[in-house]
Design an enzyme around this catalytic site. Structure first.
Site, short mmCIF file in Angstrom:
data_model
loop_
_atom_site.label_atom_id
_atom_site.label_comp_id
_atom_site.label_asym_id
_atom_site.label_seq_id
_atom_site.Cartn_x
_atom_site.Cartn_y
_atom_site.Cartn_z
N GLU A 15 7.71 13.97 6.18
CA GLU A 15 6.97 13.06 5.32
C GLU A 15 7.67 11.71 5.21
O GLU A 15 8.90 11.62 5.26
CB GLU A 15 6.82 13.67 3.92
CG GLU A 15 5.86 14.85 3.89
CD GLU A 15 5.82 15.54 2.55
OE1 GLU A 15 4.73 16.00 2.16
OE2 GLU A 15 6.88 15.65 1.91
N CYS A 26 10.05 5.03 2.32
CA CYS A 26 11.03 6.11 2.18
C CYS A 26 10.98 6.95 3.45
O CYS A 26 9.95 7.54 3.78
CB CYS A 26 10.70 6.95 0.95
SG CYS A 26 11.85 8.31 0.68
N CYS A 77 16.06 20.63 4.41
CA CYS A 77 17.35 20.23 3.85
C CYS A 77 18.11 21.47 3.41
O CYS A 77 17.56 22.35 2.75
CB CYS A 77 17.14 19.31 2.65
SG CYS A 77 18.68 18.73 1.89
N CYS A 98 19.79 21.17 -3.76
CA CYS A 98 19.86 20.69 -5.14
C CYS A 98 18.79 21.40 -5.97
O CYS A 98 17.65 21.54 -5.52
CB CYS A 98 19.64 19.18 -5.18
SG CYS A 98 20.93 18.25 -4.30
N CYS A 105 15.11 19.77 -6.58
CA CYS A 105 14.48 19.01 -5.50
C CYS A 105 13.69 19.93 -4.57
O CYS A 105 14.24 20.89 -4.01
CB CYS A 105 15.56 18.26 -4.71
SG CYS A 105 14.91 17.27 -3.35
N CYS A 130 10.13 11.02 -6.33
CA CYS A 130 11.49 11.46 -6.08
C CYS A 130 11.64 12.95 -6.37
O CYS A 130 11.29 13.44 -7.44
CB CYS A 130 12.44 10.66 -6.96
SG CYS A 130 14.17 11.07 -6.73
#
Length: 337
Positions: free
Chosen positions: A89, A102, A109, A113, A116, A330
């Site tokens: 994305e 972005c 990933c 975290c 997220c 975010c």
């Protein structure tokens, strides 16, 4: 091979190895990036044998758009398909200062975290420098705009894909390519200390942002597993060395989570932690992720936290929420179609 995988330097090296002049690489870059010419045979000032070589060995293609979603606030999220079928994305944001994209640096990933969505899919591979460049070019072509700012804050940890990141920055910053100013490029890291140390030696004016999100090790380790590897003391020491080496101010990103890290005592602790560092704190509203049983701070608590930082001498900003209604804000990116 896709042409966009080349940096100007690597293309010049290849041309030199073939017996051509290094300046031919600047000519070809100008044709491709400035004149948007995707037919090597029509590059009139390039030697014909070199044109034939390029035509045989390279393609010039952007990425396939799998879907496009536009938010009520004008933010646009693109789901892009890579050549091997993987999907990533990229998010276009309309800012007061220009158009910011972005960019994603990894497919998935692995840093996990605990607020997220990007970490819900483990990393399957890195995104190449050319694939990062193609994110910019694809969105520019689809929207018929010119991107003025780039933030490497999409899915993945940029410093876990360091060489591709730096090649990407070199290309978009090059006067023969996209010519996006270094100070209009921001790299965000969860706090990979060796990456920060290495980045300090690059002699670039690129902005650095650190995902902090907690003022002490106990809480930060709870939210961010990377803190078990690189806790606050070595992290902040590396940031101070970076500032000393580059004379650049650093941004600390701080996501405000209700009853977790948003009390005034947390603000006081954060102030004490960062005092004397050339930085500012970017306070970020938490954006809902269904898998996490946490909520963002209430508006009055967000304002109180912000005011306390300012009162205690810490420069701070509050990020405006963009694209939350299309899962583009975010912490919400998850390669969701």
């Amino acid at each position: 091979m896709n042409f966009y995988e080349h940096t100007l330097e690597s293309l010049a090296d290849e041309f030199e190895s073939l017996g051509y002049k290094r300046f031919n690489a600047r000519q070809v870059f100008t044709w491709v990036y400035k004149k948007q010419m995707h037919d090597f045979s029509r590059m009139s000032d390039i030697p014909k044998p070199l044109r034939a070589y390029l035509d045989t060995h390279y393609t010039i293609e952007t990425l396939k758009v799998a879907s496009r979603h536009e938010s009520r606030d004008g933010t646009v999220k693109y789901l892009l398909e890579l050549d091997d079928g993987e999907r990533i994305e990229a998010v276009l944001m309309h800012q007061d200062y220009g158009l910011s994209l972005c960019v994603t640096s990894q497919v998935g990933c692995s840093f996990g975290c605990r607020f997220c969505a990007s970490g819900l899919k483990k990393k399957s591979r890195d995104v190449s420098s050319g694939e990062m460049v193609r994110q910019v070019l694809t969105v520019e072509a689809e929207e018929d705009v010119r991107i003025t700012h780039v933030v490497v804050m999409g899915t993945g940890e940029p410093f876990d894909n360091y060489d591709a990141l730096m090649d990407f920055i070199d290309t978009i910053n090059s006067p023969y390519a996209l010519e996006i100013g270094a100070r209009k490029i921001t790299v965000s890291t969860v706090g990979v200390v060796p990456g920060i140390e290495r980045f300090a030696e690059e002699d670039k004016q690129v902005n650095l942002a650190i995902s902090l999100h907690a003022p002490n090790d106990t809480l930060r380790s709870r939210l961010m597993p990377i803190n078990e590897v690189y806790p606050l003391k070595p992290l902040l020491e590396s940031v101070k060395r970076y500032i000393e080496k580059t004379n650049r101010r650093v941004t600390f990103e701080y996501l405000l989570i209700e009853d977790v890290n948003d009390s005034l005592s947390h603000a006081d602790e954060l102030s004490d932690l960062l005092r004397g560092i050339n930085c500012y704190v970017n306070l970020i509203p938490f954006n809902a992720v269904e898998e996490f049983n946490i909520k963002g701070s209430k508006d009055n608590q967000h304002r109180a936290f912000y005011d306390r930082l300012l009162k205690r001498g810490i420069r701070a900003t509050s990020r405006r929420e963009k694209g939350a209604d299309i899962d583009a804000a975010c912490g919400q990116l998850r390669t969701k179609s």
